[in-house]
Motif scaffolding. Structure first.
Motif, PDB file in Angstrom:
ATOM      1  N   UNK A  79       0.834  -1.206   0.000  1.00 49.34           N
ATOM      2  CA  UNK A  79       0.000   0.000   0.000  1.00 49.34           C
ATOM      3  C   UNK A  79       0.869   1.256   0.000  1.00 49.34           C
ATOM      4  N   UNK A  80       1.937   1.249   0.768  1.00 50.15           N
ATOM      5  CA  UNK A  80       2.852   2.401   0.755  1.00 50.15           C
ATOM      6  C   UNK A  80       3.504   2.568  -0.602  1.00 50.15           C
ATOM      7  N   UNK A  81       3.824   1.456  -1.240  1.00 52.97           N
ATOM      8  CA  UNK A  81       4.397   1.520  -2.597  1.00 52.97           C
ATOM      9  C   UNK A  81       3.396   2.144  -3.569  1.00 52.97           C
ATOM     10  N   UNK A  82       2.128   1.741  -3.462  1.00 49.51           N
ATOM     11  CA  UNK A  82       1.108   2.308  -4.342  1.00 49.51           C
ATOM     12  C   UNK A  82       0.969   3.808  -4.117  1.00 49.51           C
ATOM     13  N   UNK A  83       1.060   4.236  -2.854  1.00 44.33           N
ATOM     14  CA  UNK A  83       0.999   5.667  -2.565  1.00 44.33           C
ATOM     15  C   UNK A  83       2.156   6.419  -3.189  1.00 44.33           C
ATOM     16  N   UNK A  84       3.338   5.814  -3.185  1.00 38.05           N
ATOM     17  CA  UNK A  84       4.497   6.449  -3.812  1.00 38.05           C
ATOM     18  C   UNK A  84       4.311   6.567  -5.324  1.00 38.05           C
ATOM     19  N   UNK A 147      -5.240   2.501  -8.955  1.00 40.11           N
ATOM     20  CA  UNK A 147      -4.417   1.353  -8.569  1.00 40.11           C
ATOM     21  C   UNK A 147      -4.076   1.402  -7.086  1.00 40.11           C
ATOM     22  N   UNK A 148      -3.853   2.615  -6.564  1.00 38.59           N
ATOM     23  CA  UNK A 148      -3.612   2.749  -5.137  1.00 38.59           C
ATOM     24  C   UNK A 148      -4.825   2.341  -4.316  1.00 38.59           C
ATOM     25  N   UNK A 149      -6.011   2.714  -4.792  1.00 42.18           N
ATOM     26  CA  UNK A 149      -7.234   2.316  -4.101  1.00 42.18           C
ATOM     27  C   UNK A 149      -7.470   0.811  -4.208  1.00 42.18           C
ATOM     28  N   UNK A 150      -7.039   0.215  -5.313  1.00 41.83           N
ATOM     29  CA  UNK A 150      -7.104  -1.248  -5.432  1.00 41.83           C
ATOM     30  C   UNK A 150      -6.171  -1.910  -4.429  1.00 41.83           C
ATOM     31  N   UNK A 151      -5.016  -1.279  -4.182  1.00 38.90           N
ATOM     32  CA  UNK A 151      -4.088  -1.812  -3.178  1.00 38.90           C
ATOM     33  C   UNK A 151      -4.688  -1.713  -1.777  1.00 38.90           C
ATOM     34  N   UNK A 152      -5.450  -0.649  -1.526  1.00 32.96           N
ATOM     35  CA  UNK A 152      -6.148  -0.530  -0.239  1.00 32.96           C
ATOM     36  C   UNK A 152      -7.140  -1.682  -0.074  1.00 32.96           C
ATOM     37  N   UNK A 153      -7.905  -1.959  -1.135  1.00 29.26           N
ATOM     38  CA  UNK A 153      -8.877  -3.055  -1.078  1.00 29.26           C
ATOM     39  C   UNK A 153      -8.173  -4.396  -0.897  1.00 29.26           C
ATOM     40  N   UNK A 154      -7.016  -4.577  -1.535  1.00 30.42           N
ATOM     41  CA  UNK A 154      -6.265  -5.824  -1.373  1.00 30.42           C
ATOM     42  C   UNK A 154      -5.805  -5.984   0.070  1.00 30.42           C
ATOM     43  N   UNK A 155      -5.361  -4.884   0.686  1.00 27.92           N
ATOM     44  CA  UNK A 155      -4.982  -4.929   2.100  1.00 27.92           C
ATOM     45  C   UNK A 155      -6.197  -5.281   2.957  1.00 27.92           C
ATOM     46  N   UNK A 156      -7.327  -4.683   2.626  1.00 25.41           N
ATOM     47  CA  UNK A 156      -8.542  -4.964   3.392  1.00 25.41           C
ATOM     48  C   UNK A 156      -8.944  -6.435   3.284  1.00 25.41           C
ATOM     49  N   UNK A 157      -8.747  -7.022   2.106  1.00 24.20           N
ATOM     50  CA  UNK A 157      -9.076  -8.439   1.931  1.00 24.20           C
ATOM     51  C   UNK A 157      -8.203  -9.313   2.828  1.00 24.20           C
ATOM     52  N   UNK A 158      -6.932  -8.947   2.977  1.00 22.22           N
ATOM     53  CA  UNK A 158      -6.051  -9.700   3.878  1.00 22.22           C
ATOM     54  C   UNK A 158      -6.555  -9.588   5.314  1.00 22.22           C
ATOM     55  N   UNK A 281     -12.797  -7.619  -2.295  1.00 21.39           N
ATOM     56  CA  UNK A 281     -12.426  -8.120  -3.616  1.00 21.39           C
ATOM     57  C   UNK A 281     -13.266  -7.470  -4.712  1.00 21.39           C
ATOM     58  N   UNK A 282     -14.529  -7.139  -4.415  1.00 21.01           N
ATOM     59  CA  UNK A 282     -15.367  -6.441  -5.389  1.00 21.01           C
ATOM     60  C   UNK A 282     -14.864  -5.008  -5.568  1.00 21.01           C
ATOM     61  N   UNK A 283     -14.535  -4.356  -4.465  1.00 15.69           N
ATOM     62  CA  UNK A 283     -13.998  -2.996  -4.552  1.00 15.69           C
ATOM     63  C   UNK A 283     -12.688  -2.975  -5.330  1.00 15.69           C
ATOM     64  N   UNK A 284     -11.842  -3.960  -5.092  1.00 15.23           N
ATOM     65  CA  UNK A 284     -10.574  -4.019  -5.827  1.00 15.23           C
ATOM     66  C   UNK A 284     -10.815  -4.186  -7.316  1.00 15.23           C
ATOM     67  N   UNK A 285     -11.712  -5.085  -7.688  1.00 12.56           N
ATOM     68  CA  UNK A 285     -11.990  -5.314  -9.113  1.00 12.56           C
ATOM     69  C   UNK A 285     -12.539  -4.056  -9.773  1.00 12.56           C
ATOM     70  N   UNK A 286     -13.374  -3.307  -9.062  1.00 13.72           N
ATOM     71  CA  UNK A 286     -13.927  -2.066  -9.624  1.00 13.72           C
ATOM     72  C   UNK A 286     -12.834  -1.035  -9.822  1.00 13.72           C
ATOM     73  N   UNK A 287     -11.905  -0.940  -8.886  1.00 12.87           N
ATOM     74  CA  UNK A 287     -10.809   0.025  -9.011  1.00 12.87           C
ATOM     75  C   UNK A 287      -9.826  -0.365 -10.117  1.00 12.87           C
ATOM     76  N   UNK A 288      -9.618  -1.672 -10.296  1.00 10.52           N
ATOM     77  CA  UNK A 288      -8.780  -2.134 -11.412  1.00 10.52           C
ATOM     78  C   UNK A 288      -9.420  -1.738 -12.738  1.00 10.52           C
ATOM     79  N   UNK A 289     -10.732  -1.847 -12.842  1.00  8.85           N
ATOM     80  CA  UNK A 289     -11.449  -1.420 -14.042  1.00  8.85           C
ATOM     81  C   UNK A 289     -11.300   0.087 -14.249  1.00  8.85           C
ATOM     82  N   UNK A 290     -11.371   0.869 -13.171  1.00 10.51           N
ATOM     83  CA  UNK A 290     -11.192   2.312 -13.287  1.00 10.51           C
ATOM     84  C   UNK A 290      -9.791   2.653 -13.791  1.00 10.51           C
ATOM     85  N   UNK A 291      -8.789   1.959 -13.270  1.00 11.69           N
ATOM     86  CA  UNK A 291      -7.411   2.205 -13.718  1.00 11.69           C
ATOM     87  C   UNK A 291      -7.240   1.842 -15.185  1.00 11.69           C
TER      88      UNK A 291
END
Length: 458
Positions: A79-84, A147-158, A281-291
């Motif tokens: 997530x920090x990498x995505x923010x960078x 993509x950063x928001x998708x990384x947030x969703x991926x963290x949330x899934x973990x 996982x749904x939020x991540x997929x939506x953000x990947x589509x936005x990217x």
């Protein structure tokens, strides 16, 4: 076409979820079919669903795991990498500067020429600001942000998975404690029956055959205990790993747990709309589509001129004329670049980006369908597990009564010793089935919470 015609525009399509996307279907937002079963509520799932068990020790274990789990640490780093990356994309809109300097000395006439040799210098400073008239930088920032928001969703899934895994292993330890208690009770009854068989044989009222059968039943009951202890230990070790501890540092105070966590009120499951807003996982997929949609604009921007405001200032002269009025110079004006020969390649990249967006939309639709399917499956499995536990409990009660009745009748000589052994075998099987049903119900309950996708909220 004049470059200024592009001002205020952005290449590529503006992002929106297509109307034909599955998430927009009314049935996707409807109440679940399985929520009609008893024990379910259409209320919203609370953020920390494990608190529904009302177990402070479980709460502390989950919070410790969410703070120390190694998978979560890796997700936070991603997530920090995505923010960078977002900051890097945004930096493309800032002023760029450059500084140059040169000094040179030379002489003509070979080694015999007089000294000092002629010496000159040049100093320069330039700055540029991209106008982003075609919107390529803007789309790049949109893509990086998504993509950063998708990384947030991926963290949330973990976080969802970790919370469910901790709760599952906690319940597994306690369920094994209940199973172990029942197995030891059965083993004690079988040992008592063996003692009776030995005493009856000594009194001439029994046979060695009765002793052997009673001994076999007692040994069989004892043999079930080590496996239960090993399974409980494995759950404790897994729980320790989830909490960022070494195996030797497993939570020892949980080892004596013999009460399975239960929820005293209907389980809040909400409806499809709540589920799809919550599932990471749904939020991540939506953000990947936005990217992916923004990437179309990045590719299309290459069809247009790249314009920036730039300026430079400098001085260049010999040492003798340093800082003189004629040594300074400057320039200011737009800098335009446009790669005409590569338009076919650009068109190809646009087509690739469009295809990637279609793939991402299909992935988004698939994530929605999987979320709804997993939820209905989990609800159905939980309802069946509830019914199975009720049946197993009734069977265990009946088997216990039969075992007690057989022992009583045998003492008064109204039934054979074989009937006693058979009744006790039935009781042992019924207790084992009941323990399995209890553990299965908790497992299905955790599957349900995992399908609901909650627990990532801080």
């Amino acid at each position: 076409m004049p470059a200024l015609l592009f001002a205020g525009c952005a290449a590529g399509p503006d992002y929106r979820i297509p109307s034909m996307a599955i998430v927009n279907r009314p049935e996707a937002a409807a109440p679940f079919l399985g929520s009609r079963d008893a024990g379910m509520s259409q209320a919203e799932l609370p953020p920390r669903w494990w608190r529904l068990y009302g177990d402070a020790r479980l709460d502390s274990y989950v919070e410790e795991a969410l703070a120390a789990n190694t998978d979560l640490r890796a997700a936070e780093a991603n997530l920090r990498r995505a923010g960078a990356i977002v900051r890097e994309a945004a930096a493309a809109r800032t002023v760029s500067t450059g500084l140059s300097g040169q000094a040179a000395g030379g002489r003509i006439g070979g080694p015999t020429a007089a000294l000092p040799a002629p010496f000159s210098y040049a100093l320069g400073f330039d700055a540029g600001y991209p106008l982003d008239l075609a919107g390529g930088i803007r789309r790049g920032i949109e893509s990086a942000t998504a993509q950063g928001e998708a990384a947030v969703a991926a963290r949330d899934q973990v976080r969802v998975v970790v919370a469910a895994a901790v709760t599952r292993n906690y319940a597994r330890v306690c369920a094994d404690g209940v199973t172990l208690k029942a197995a030891r009770r059965v083993a004690a009854i079988q040992r008592s029956t063996l003692a009776v068989a030995v005493r009856m044989a000594r009194e001439g009222r029994g046979t060695r055959f009765d002793i052997d059968r009673a001994r076999a039943a007692a040994f069989s009951g004892e043999a079930a205990i080590p496996d239960i202890i090993a399974d409980r230990k494995a759950a404790l070790f897994e729980l320790a790993a989830l909490m960022g501890r070494t195996p030797s540092d497993y939570p020892h105070n949980l080892e004596a747990c013999a009460t399975i966590p239960t929820i005293a009120r209907p389980i809040p499951v909400g409806d499809g709309a709540m589920l799809l807003r919550r599932r990471p996982d749904v939020r991540k997929a939506e953000r990947v589509f936005a990217a992916a949609t923004a990437s179309i604009g990045i590719a299309e921007a290459d069809l247009h001129p790249r314009v920036s405001l730039g300026g430079s200032a400098g001085t260049a002269t010999s040492v003798g004329r340093a800082l003189g009025p004629t040594s300074f110079g400057f320039s200011l004006g737009p800098l335009v670049s446009w790669s005409f020969p590569n338009r076919k390649a650009v068109r190809a990249r646009i087509d690739q980006a469009g295809a990637d967006a279609e793939v991402a939309l299909a992935g988004f639709d698939g994530a929605v369908l999987v979320a709804l399917q997993q939820m209905e499956t989990a609800l159905s499995a939980y309802a069946r597990a509830t019914n199975r536990l009720q049946d197993r409990a009734r069977a265990a009660d009946a088997a216990a009564n039969a075992s007690r009745d057989a022992e009583r009748l045998q003492r008064f000589g109204r039934t054979s010793f074989l009937d006693v052994l058979n009744a006790q075998a039935g009781y042992a099987d019924a207790q084992a089935s009941l323990s399995t049903a209890r553990a299965s119900l908790v497992d299905r309950q955790i599957d349900l919470f995992l399908a609901l996708g909650g627990g990532w909220e801080k």
